[in-house]
Design a protein around this motif. Sequence first.
Motif, PDB file in Angstrom:
ATOM      1  N   ALA A  60       0.817  -1.217   0.000  1.00 33.44           N
ATOM      2  CA  ALA A  60       0.000   0.000   0.000  1.00 33.44           C
ATOM      3  C   ALA A  60       0.848   1.263   0.000  1.00 33.44           C
ATOM      4  O   ALA A  60       0.460   2.277  -0.596  1.00 33.44           O
ATOM      5  N   HIS A  61       2.027   1.228   0.628  1.00 32.83           N
ATOM      6  CA  HIS A  61       2.821   2.450   0.708  1.00 32.83           C
ATOM      7  C   HIS A  61       3.485   2.805  -0.632  1.00 32.83           C
ATOM      8  O   HIS A  61       3.962   3.928  -0.810  1.00 32.83           O
ATOM      9  N   LEU A  62       3.497   1.843  -1.591  1.00 35.21           N
ATOM     10  CA  LEU A  62       4.061   2.145  -2.904  1.00 35.21           C
ATOM     11  C   LEU A  62       3.017   2.634  -3.913  1.00 35.21           C
ATOM     12  O   LEU A  62       3.363   3.300  -4.891  1.00 35.21           O
ATOM     13  N   ARG A  63       1.768   2.314  -3.704  1.00 35.98           N
ATOM     14  CA  ARG A  63       0.738   2.607  -4.695  1.00 35.98           C
ATOM     15  C   ARG A  63       0.607   4.100  -5.033  1.00 35.98           C
ATOM     16  O   ARG A  63       0.352   4.433  -6.191  1.00 35.98           O
ATOM     17  N   PRO A  64       0.786   5.016  -4.072  1.00 37.27           N
ATOM     18  CA  PRO A  64       0.708   6.441  -4.452  1.00 37.27           C
ATOM     19  C   PRO A  64       1.814   6.881  -5.401  1.00 37.27           C
ATOM     20  O   PRO A  64       1.735   7.966  -5.979  1.00 37.27           O
ATOM     21  N   PHE A  65       2.841   6.038  -5.596  1.00 36.31           N
ATOM     22  CA  PHE A  65       3.948   6.398  -6.477  1.00 36.31           C
ATOM     23  C   PHE A  65       3.849   5.724  -7.848  1.00 36.31           C
ATOM     24  O   PHE A  65       4.720   5.913  -8.689  1.00 36.31           O
ATOM     25  N   ILE A  66       2.808   4.931  -8.068  1.00 39.94           N
ATOM     26  CA  ILE A  66       2.736   4.113  -9.282  1.00 39.94           C
ATOM     27  C   ILE A  66       1.585   4.563 -10.173  1.00 39.94           C
ATOM     28  O   ILE A  66       0.458   4.763  -9.710  1.00 39.94           O
ATOM     29  N   THR A  67       1.887   4.739 -11.457  1.00 42.44           N
ATOM     30  CA  THR A  67       0.859   4.966 -12.475  1.00 42.44           C
ATOM     31  C   THR A  67       0.942   3.828 -13.490  1.00 42.44           C
ATOM     32  O   THR A  67       1.972   3.156 -13.616  1.00 42.44           O
TER      33      THR A  67
END
Length: 524
Positions: A380-387
Amino acid sequence: MPKLLSRIIAWFSEEWAPGAGGRRSMIVPNPATLDLDAGGRPPEETVFRQRLKAVLGPRQAAAAGCVQFVGLESLKEKLGPRWNAVQTRVHGMIEKLLRQNLGAEDVYYGYGSETYVVVFARLNPTQAGLVCAKVMQELQRLLLGEPDLASIVVRTAAREASGDLILKPERLADLLAKMVARAQPTAPLAQAAATVEAPEPSASPRRSPAAASPSPAPLAQAPLAQAQAAAALAEVGRGEAVVVNVAAAARGGEDDPWAHLRPVLGPLEVVYRPVWDVRGQALSLYIASARRQRVGGRQYVYGYDTLTPPVGGVTAAGTANGLQEILDLDRETLRQAVDAYLELYDNRFRYYLALPVHFETLAGSTRRRAYLDLAGHIPAHLRPFITYQLMGVPDGVPVGRLTELVSALRPLGRGVTVSADLAPQAQATFAAAGVKGVNVSLCGSVVPRGRLIQDLYLAGAEARRRGLLMMVDGIDTPEMERVAEEAGCTFMTGELIGPWVDVPGHATRLSRSDVLDNDVPLDR
């Protein structure tokens, strides 16, 4: 359908007034002998009627070829209430597919809202039926995700010696099996007409015993499996190529006789291309891509070009094996890129990551589930950085279909962008589907430079109007950077911005002067 069959019969007695029931026509051929209108050009309907008579006319005057009736009734039923809203777009999509698959001497004619009459100048009924089945398969894939091959039945309306037209149903599976059994060009072409539609009963003025036979069994009971049928349809062409390609697909392919002469590719690796954020004046986004090196040289192939197997045969995206390889590549790119990010994150590196995912990976429900299952394990902590960068989106995809795919990806990252060409027409669909941005490329374009720049300005203006961010690839010179910035591109990548790298860097500030002074050696 019976009414249209009656009108065709009336054509032979010159009883049907032009325009009595037709909707549209498109003439592909350039016939040598035709009636001309007042302007010296053959009227569209005249071309169509003369070609139709040449194929279905009296036997002693008949030419080679056949006639197909492509019916949209089953598709209309599957779409249900959506049909009225997408009907115009469906017609545009099927006409584009017909133009792509018909020969130079073939013609088609739209009758009403649910039927197209296609006249093939050279193909026999089996070959022509496969071409029309391929069109219907692709149309169903674009609109429904999974083509229902079991519902595709070819109905042949053959002209008997008595002059009657009769309907004979034939399953797509039987057509494929017949092509495989022959494995060579067929006998002299028959005079026929066919309709590609769902296997509901269809009345006709006169029906043969064959036409009154029970509905065909599901495709799974046919000699060819559904996966083989999909692979064979993906290889359908015209003429002799139809027979050879369909047979090869059913056999699972043949060895490449030139494999020893083709370049061998090295192991798969995931690399990253830096992207410059113009507004934020930062180098904070990296695009992940698969890469393989040509053995014996320093050249690389990227992305889906890496699907070329070591033996040298290029993977066909439409085949069952090709679709699986695309899915496997997308999953492997995601896995390696996220593995690398997790390690870098622990070392306090922060950057935005764009993951490519192909339209075909998400178009099928089984493949989509396999990809989303893996993406669902991204911490979950990586998802804001992924498009997610959606690749290979076909022209004319319905907004509802695209919305479905975007909605599936959105919970697993910060947003979805679409890779597209410079034509701005599709941007309304992208915006309505919830896409955040559009990615365009200036690389490898054969358009004159002046036209390319003009197209970039138009695409940028449309993106701003639709509230879309725009990323442009191919920024290799300061001049192209200036043009792209004036066009309103918010993200840029290319040789001027930076080369492909093995490991992404920590997000950093990067001004325009820094970009123009960039003298980092390129990884060629």
